[in-house]
Design a protein around this motif. Structure first.
Motif, PDB file in Angstrom:
ATOM      1  N   SER A 106       0.815  -1.223   0.000  1.00 26.87           N
ATOM      2  CA  SER A 106       0.000   0.000   0.000  1.00 26.87           C
ATOM      3  C   SER A 106       0.843   1.265   0.000  1.00 26.87           C
ATOM      4  O   SER A 106       0.382   2.320  -0.457  1.00 26.87           O
ATOM      5  N   SER A 115       1.899   6.404  -1.157  1.00 26.88           N
ATOM      6  CA  SER A 115       1.522   5.130  -1.750  1.00 26.88           C
ATOM      7  C   SER A 115       2.622   4.641  -2.688  1.00 26.88           C
ATOM      8  O   SER A 115       3.507   5.394  -3.105  1.00 26.88           O
ATOM      9  N   GLY A 131       2.200   3.844  -5.707  1.00 27.41           N
ATOM     10  CA  GLY A 131       2.027   4.478  -7.000  1.00 27.41           C
ATOM     11  C   GLY A 131       2.657   5.855  -7.087  1.00 27.41           C
ATOM     12  O   GLY A 131       3.102   6.269  -8.156  1.00 27.41           O
ATOM     13  N   SER A 132       2.706   6.589  -5.966  1.00 31.71           N
ATOM     14  CA  SER A 132       3.274   7.935  -5.982  1.00 31.71           C
ATOM     15  C   SER A 132       4.784   7.943  -5.788  1.00 31.71           C
ATOM     16  O   SER A 132       5.465   8.871  -6.232  1.00 31.71           O
ATOM     17  N   CYS A 135       6.876   5.109  -6.496  1.00 32.35           N
ATOM     18  CA  CYS A 135       7.572   4.090  -7.283  1.00 32.35           C
ATOM     19  C   CYS A 135       7.226   4.218  -8.762  1.00 32.35           C
ATOM     20  O   CYS A 135       6.110   4.612  -9.129  1.00 32.35           O
ATOM     21  N   SER A 136       8.191   3.862  -9.588  1.00 33.72           N
ATOM     22  CA  SER A 136       8.014   3.799 -11.034  1.00 33.72           C
ATOM     23  C   SER A 136       8.680   2.515 -11.520  1.00 33.72           C
ATOM     24  O   SER A 136       9.900   2.367 -11.401  1.00 33.72           O
ATOM     25  N   CYS A 190      11.853   2.786  -6.462  1.00 29.80           N
ATOM     26  CA  CYS A 190      11.159   3.794  -5.667  1.00 29.80           C
ATOM     27  C   CYS A 190      12.159   4.862  -5.226  1.00 29.80           C
ATOM     28  O   CYS A 190      13.359   4.580  -5.080  1.00 29.80           O
TER      29      CYS A 190
END
Length: 398
Positions: free
Chosen positions: A132, A147, A149-150, A152-153, A157
């Motif tokens: 999460s 999160s 998603g914000s 990590c790419s 991360c």
């Protein structure tokens, strides 16, 4: 009338059960669990499971006869799981519900780097499907939570902090992962820590600044030297005799820094020379074959037609040879014309035969000459006693 249960004990013949995981249990570690059950149904039986994120999933089956069933369930998400036994004609014989509440793994690949008033912390994305978010703290620079998603790419991360210009020393860095527990809350991983030196130093995973024990941390202006005054190792001086203290040698100048790797030029030249010689030999062989082929082709074409210029030239020989042969033919023709006897043609019927010639009359002894143009190119004409001549067809001209 009841149906017999094959391979079942009297206690087992009464009902089907799911023995593992037990109903109501909580699993707090591991990446998979083994589900075990017993089916008292003698015909087709299936073991199935309801898995978070995957739904109703087939595990294994028995085609005939009562017996045990076993299958492995991967635990990629936290939450409630259910294992049940389904009869072939429909209906559920037994079920078991358990909860998975496993903390995420400690983040790996954590590193920190300070440069230009910024502190950048990097780490690898966890392998769990339901990560999460992460919480990152950087000492006096503060902390951040976000999160996956914000932060990590892909599989990497990163979090960035602002460092005051007056800050100095080592900054401790800590990273922790979070995932839901399936019951409305969350569970956190262990802490992965490292540190960074403010002023341009960088660290590898696990901390450390790269300085020797007891030496001050490097900064952006002072050069990094292998030893200093605080080193426990004493080395002999390498400066020239009579040099002033603090003497340093000039930096060496390296030629061709773009491509410093040495190459064997002689080997390359020899190889290139060998290739050139090989290509030249191949071209010579090809040219020789082409010359032979074209010469044969010309000879074959000249022999096809007897009227061709090449054929006539080949038969006639050189120019001098043809002139000599023509002269010889003319000489032979003249000799034949002088020695041949002329036979007059027979007259009409009833005409008197001419009197036989006298002895020594050469006209009676000469052979007739062929009138017209001979094969040798000599035009023979018959002389008339009265001074008239015959043309090429034997007719007398007036």
């Amino acid at each position: 009338m009841g149906l017999p249960v094959l391979g079942a004990t009297p206690a087992q013949a009464a009902e089907s059960t799911v023995s593992a995981p037990k109903n109501g249990s909580v699993i707090r570690s591991g990446s998979s669990v083994t589900a075990k059950a017993y089916s008292a149904w003698v015909f087709k039986t299936e073991m199935r499971a309801v898995i978070p994120g995957s739904g109703d999933t087939f595990l294994t089956k028995r085609d005939i006869g009562a017996g045990n069933l076993s299958a492995t369930i991967p635990l990629r998400r936290n939450g409630k799981y259910e294992v049940y036994i389904k009869k072939g004609i429909g209906g559920v014989e037994a079920r078991s519900t358990f909860t998975v509440k496993i903390p995420p793994a400690q983040p790996s690949g954590v590193s920190a780097k300070a440069s230009g008033g910024k502190l950048t912390v990097s780490w690898n994305l966890g392998l769990e499907d339901d990560i999460s978010g992460y919480t990152v703290s950087a000492g006096s620079a503060g902390s951040k939570s976000g999160s996956a998603g914000s932060l990590c790419s892909g599989t990497s991360c990163k979090a960035t902090f602002s460092v005051p210009a007056s800050a100095s020393g080592t900054v401790p860095v800590r990273v922790r992962a979070k995932r839901p527990d399936g019951l409305g809350g969350s569970v956190s991983s262990g802490i992965a820590s490292t540190s960074a030196s403010v002023g341009g130093g960088s660290t590898a995973p696990g901390g450390g600044t790269g300085s020797l024990p007891g030496s001050p941390p490097p900064n952006g202006t002072a050069p990094l030297t292998p030893f200093n005054d605080r080193s426990p190792v004493t080395l002999p001086s390498v400066q020239p005799d009579g040099a002033t203290p603090g003497f340093t040698y000039p930096a060496p100048q390296v030629a061709n820094q773009v491509n410093p790797k040495a190459e064997n030029a002689s080997a390359v030249d020899s190889l290139q020379w060998g290739r050139s010689v090989g290509i030249a030999l191949i071209l010579l062989v090809v040219a020789a074959h082409l010359g032979t082929w074209t010469r044969k082709l010309r000879v074959a074409q000249s022999g096809v037609s007897v009227q061709g210029k090449a054929a006539r030239t080949a038969r006639g020989g050189s120019g001098r040879t043809r002139v000599r042969r023509a002269r010889e033919q003319i000489a032979r023709a003249e000799a034949v014309a002088k020695t041949s006897e002329i036979v007059r043609p027979a007259g009409p019927a009833g005409a008197k035969k001419p009197a036989p010639g006298k002895a020594g009359d050469t006209a009676a002894r000469r052979r007739p000459a062929t009138l017209g143009r001979s094969r040798n190119g000599v035009d023979v004409r018959i002389a008339d006693p009265k001074g008239r001549h015959a043309d090429g067809r034997g007719r007398r001209r007036k």
